[in-house]
Motif scaffolding. Structure first.
Motif, PDB file in Angstrom:
ATOM      1  N   GLY A 100      15.728   2.562   5.227  1.00 58.10           N
ATOM      2  CA  GLY A 100      17.231   4.332   6.104  1.00 58.10           C
ATOM      3  C   GLY A 100      15.214   5.467   6.568  1.00 58.10           C
ATOM      4  O   GLY A 100      16.144   6.256   7.358  1.00 58.10           O
ATOM      5  N   GLY A 101      14.186   4.893   6.376  1.00 56.21           N
ATOM      6  CA  GLY A 101      13.052   6.152   7.213  1.00 56.21           C
ATOM      7  C   GLY A 101      13.231   6.067   8.610  1.00 56.21           C
ATOM      8  O   GLY A 101      12.517   6.398   9.655  1.00 56.21           O
ATOM      9  N   LEU A 133      28.170   2.190  18.885  1.00 58.89           N
ATOM     10  CA  LEU A 133      28.510   1.369  18.061  1.00 58.89           C
ATOM     11  C   LEU A 133      27.159   0.864  16.652  1.00 58.89           C
ATOM     12  O   LEU A 133      27.936   0.055  15.519  1.00 58.89           O
ATOM     13  CB  LEU A 133      28.401   0.451  19.439  1.00 58.89           C
ATOM     14  CG  LEU A 133      28.729  -1.471  18.761  1.00 58.89           C
ATOM     15  CD1 LEU A 133      29.988  -1.429  18.116  1.00 58.89           C
ATOM     16  CD2 LEU A 133      28.254  -2.667  19.957  1.00 58.89           C
ATOM     17  N   VAL A 134      26.210   0.816  16.973  1.00 56.55           N
ATOM     18  CA  VAL A 134      25.313   0.994  16.073  1.00 56.55           C
ATOM     19  C   VAL A 134      25.762   1.567  14.895  1.00 56.55           C
ATOM     20  O   VAL A 134      25.638   1.709  13.508  1.00 56.55           O
ATOM     21  CB  VAL A 134      23.600   1.624  16.476  1.00 56.55           C
ATOM     22  CG1 VAL A 134      22.778   1.800  15.398  1.00 56.55           C
ATOM     23  CG2 VAL A 134      23.031   0.475  17.656  1.00 56.55           C
ATOM     24  N   ASP A 135      26.404   3.085  14.955  1.00 58.76           N
ATOM     25  CA  ASP A 135      27.150   4.170  13.973  1.00 58.76           C
ATOM     26  C   ASP A 135      27.754   3.318  13.005  1.00 58.76           C
ATOM     27  O   ASP A 135      27.792   3.538  11.758  1.00 58.76           O
ATOM     28  CB  ASP A 135      27.123   5.624  13.980  1.00 58.76           C
ATOM     29  CG  ASP A 135      27.504   6.265  13.487  1.00 58.76           C
ATOM     30  OD1 ASP A 135      27.191   5.671  11.776  1.00 58.76           O
ATOM     31  OD2 ASP A 135      28.338   7.122  13.168  1.00 58.76           O
ATOM     32  N   ALA A 141      23.674   8.260  10.899  1.00 54.54           N
ATOM     33  CA  ALA A 141      23.869   8.823  12.474  1.00 54.54           C
ATOM     34  C   ALA A 141      22.388   9.930  12.295  1.00 54.54           C
ATOM     35  O   ALA A 141      22.448  10.539  13.393  1.00 54.54           O
ATOM     36  CB  ALA A 141      24.968  10.410  12.582  1.00 54.54           C
ATOM     37  N   SER A 142      21.859  10.101  11.579  1.00 56.18           N
ATOM     38  CA  SER A 142      21.066  10.582  11.667  1.00 56.18           C
ATOM     39  C   SER A 142      20.148   9.844  11.453  1.00 56.18           C
ATOM     40  O   SER A 142      18.716  11.019  12.389  1.00 56.18           O
ATOM     41  CB  SER A 142      20.477  11.298   9.840  1.00 56.18           C
ATOM     42  OG  SER A 142      19.473  10.233   9.091  1.00 56.18           O
ATOM     43  N   GLN A 143      20.169   8.978  11.805  1.00 55.83           N
ATOM     44  CA  GLN A 143      18.479   7.563  12.265  1.00 55.83           C
ATOM     45  C   GLN A 143      18.559   7.915  13.732  1.00 55.83           C
ATOM     46  O   GLN A 143      18.419   7.311  15.262  1.00 55.83           O
ATOM     47  CB  GLN A 143      18.876   6.870  11.765  1.00 55.83           C
ATOM     48  CG  GLN A 143      17.975   6.804  10.272  1.00 55.83           C
ATOM     49  CD  GLN A 143      18.952   5.040   9.831  1.00 55.83           C
ATOM     50  OE1 GLN A 143      19.863   4.627   9.824  1.00 55.83           O
ATOM     51  NE2 GLN A 143      17.836   4.465   9.565  1.00 55.83           N
ATOM     52  N   LEU A 144      19.474   8.453  14.820  1.00 59.99           N
ATOM     53  CA  LEU A 144      20.052   7.909  15.835  1.00 59.99           C
ATOM     54  C   LEU A 144      20.156   9.257  16.421  1.00 59.99           C
ATOM     55  O   LEU A 144      20.353  10.429  16.306  1.00 59.99           O
ATOM     56  CB  LEU A 144      21.138   7.758  16.381  1.00 59.99           C
ATOM     57  CG  LEU A 144      21.868   5.893  15.488  1.00 59.99           C
ATOM     58  CD1 LEU A 144      23.315   5.543  15.362  1.00 59.99           C
ATOM     59  CD2 LEU A 144      21.034   4.989  15.855  1.00 59.99           C
ATOM     60  N   SER A 145      19.612   9.550  18.193  1.00 59.02           N
ATOM     61  CA  SER A 145      19.337  10.673  18.741  1.00 59.02           C
ATOM     62  C   SER A 145      19.771   9.993  20.280  1.00 59.02           C
ATOM     63  O   SER A 145      19.433   8.734  20.698  1.00 59.02           O
ATOM     64  CB  SER A 145      18.201  11.483  19.273  1.00 59.02           C
ATOM     65  OG  SER A 145      16.895  10.409  19.341  1.00 59.02           O
ATOM     66  N   VAL A 146      20.092  10.421  20.982  1.00 58.39           N
ATOM     67  CA  VAL A 146      20.777   9.784  22.517  1.00 58.39           C
ATOM     68  C   VAL A 146      20.625  11.735  23.641  1.00 58.39           C
ATOM     69  O   VAL A 146      19.990  12.435  23.493  1.00 58.39           O
ATOM     70  CB  VAL A 146      22.065   9.931  22.577  1.00 58.39           C
ATOM     71  CG1 VAL A 146      22.617  10.265  23.940  1.00 58.39           C
ATOM     72  CG2 VAL A 146      22.927   9.188  21.765  1.00 58.39           C
ATOM     73  N   VAL A 147      18.974  10.348  24.523  1.00 55.77           N
ATOM     74  CA  VAL A 147      18.891  10.972  25.404  1.00 55.77           C
ATOM     75  C   VAL A 147      19.378  11.026  26.679  1.00 55.77           C
ATOM     76  O   VAL A 147      19.377   9.757  27.047  1.00 55.77           O
ATOM     77  CB  VAL A 147      17.517  11.717  25.008  1.00 55.77           C
ATOM     78  CG1 VAL A 147      16.599  10.423  25.129  1.00 55.77           C
ATOM     79  CG2 VAL A 147      17.190  12.866  26.701  1.00 55.77           C
TER      80      VAL A 147
END
Length: 178
Positions: A100-101, A133-135, A141-147
């Motif tokens: 989770g972290g 897809l990962v979500d 969603a809090s573990q993912l960011s997109v740039v």
């Protein structure tokens, strides 16, 4: 005269035989007694890591594990994920679900064809496709960011298809592993 010739032949034969005689072998020095080398302690046996365990942080750096593969490539002007990358994405989703972290940034890229603005949008669509897809497969969603970097950070700097295909990608970058 005949005796002198015989004598000369016999003396020559003696010299030849003396030159061909073998010499005594060199004396062999006795070997020094061997000392017992100090023994090293036995290495600590580590339990084997299951490379198919997508929840184990050790597998993030094991090249045999899907978790060590962190680049997803795309076709020209596409943001649809190819089937061969779905298992890699699923492995990362499983890892994120179990840890989770952990956090990842999905860095979207495009090749140099197209305008700068278009390629920024395409890189973002590619990053969002992987993020969705990962979500959907267990990460938060809090573990993912997109740039999106568009065409600004190419993996390869030549202007031909083999380079462009390496530049159309999403890189999975772990910003926190646990």
């Amino acid at each position: 005269m005949k005796n002198l010739t015989r004598f000369t032949i016999m003396v020559t034969a003696c010299f030849v035989l003396a030159a061909c005689a073998s010499k005594d072998p060199a004396p062999v020095e006795p070997a020094e007694p061997m000392e017992a080398k100090p023994t090293r302690p036995a290495p600590e046996v580590q339990p084997a890591v299951d490379i198919n365990d997508d929840t184990n942080p050790k597998n993030l750096d094991d090249p045999r594990s899907l978790l060590s593969r962190r680049v997803v490539y795309f076709d020209f002007d596409q943001s649809r994920i190819k089937p061969e990358y779905r298992d890699i994405i699923a492995a990362h989703a499983t890892y994120l679900g179990a840890n989770g972290g952990a956090r990842i940034t999905l860095e979207g890229h495009a090749d140099e064809r197209g305008t700068r603005e278009y390629n920024l949008g395409l890189g973002e669509r590619r990053g969002n496709a992987v993020s969705d897809l990962v979500d959907a497969q267990g990460a938060s969603a809090s573990q993912l960011s997109v740039v999106s970097y568009g065409e600004e950070r190419p993996a390869n700097n030549c202007s031909e298809e083999r380079c462009w295909s390496q530049n159309r990608r999403v890189e999975i970058v772990y910003t926190s592993r646990q």
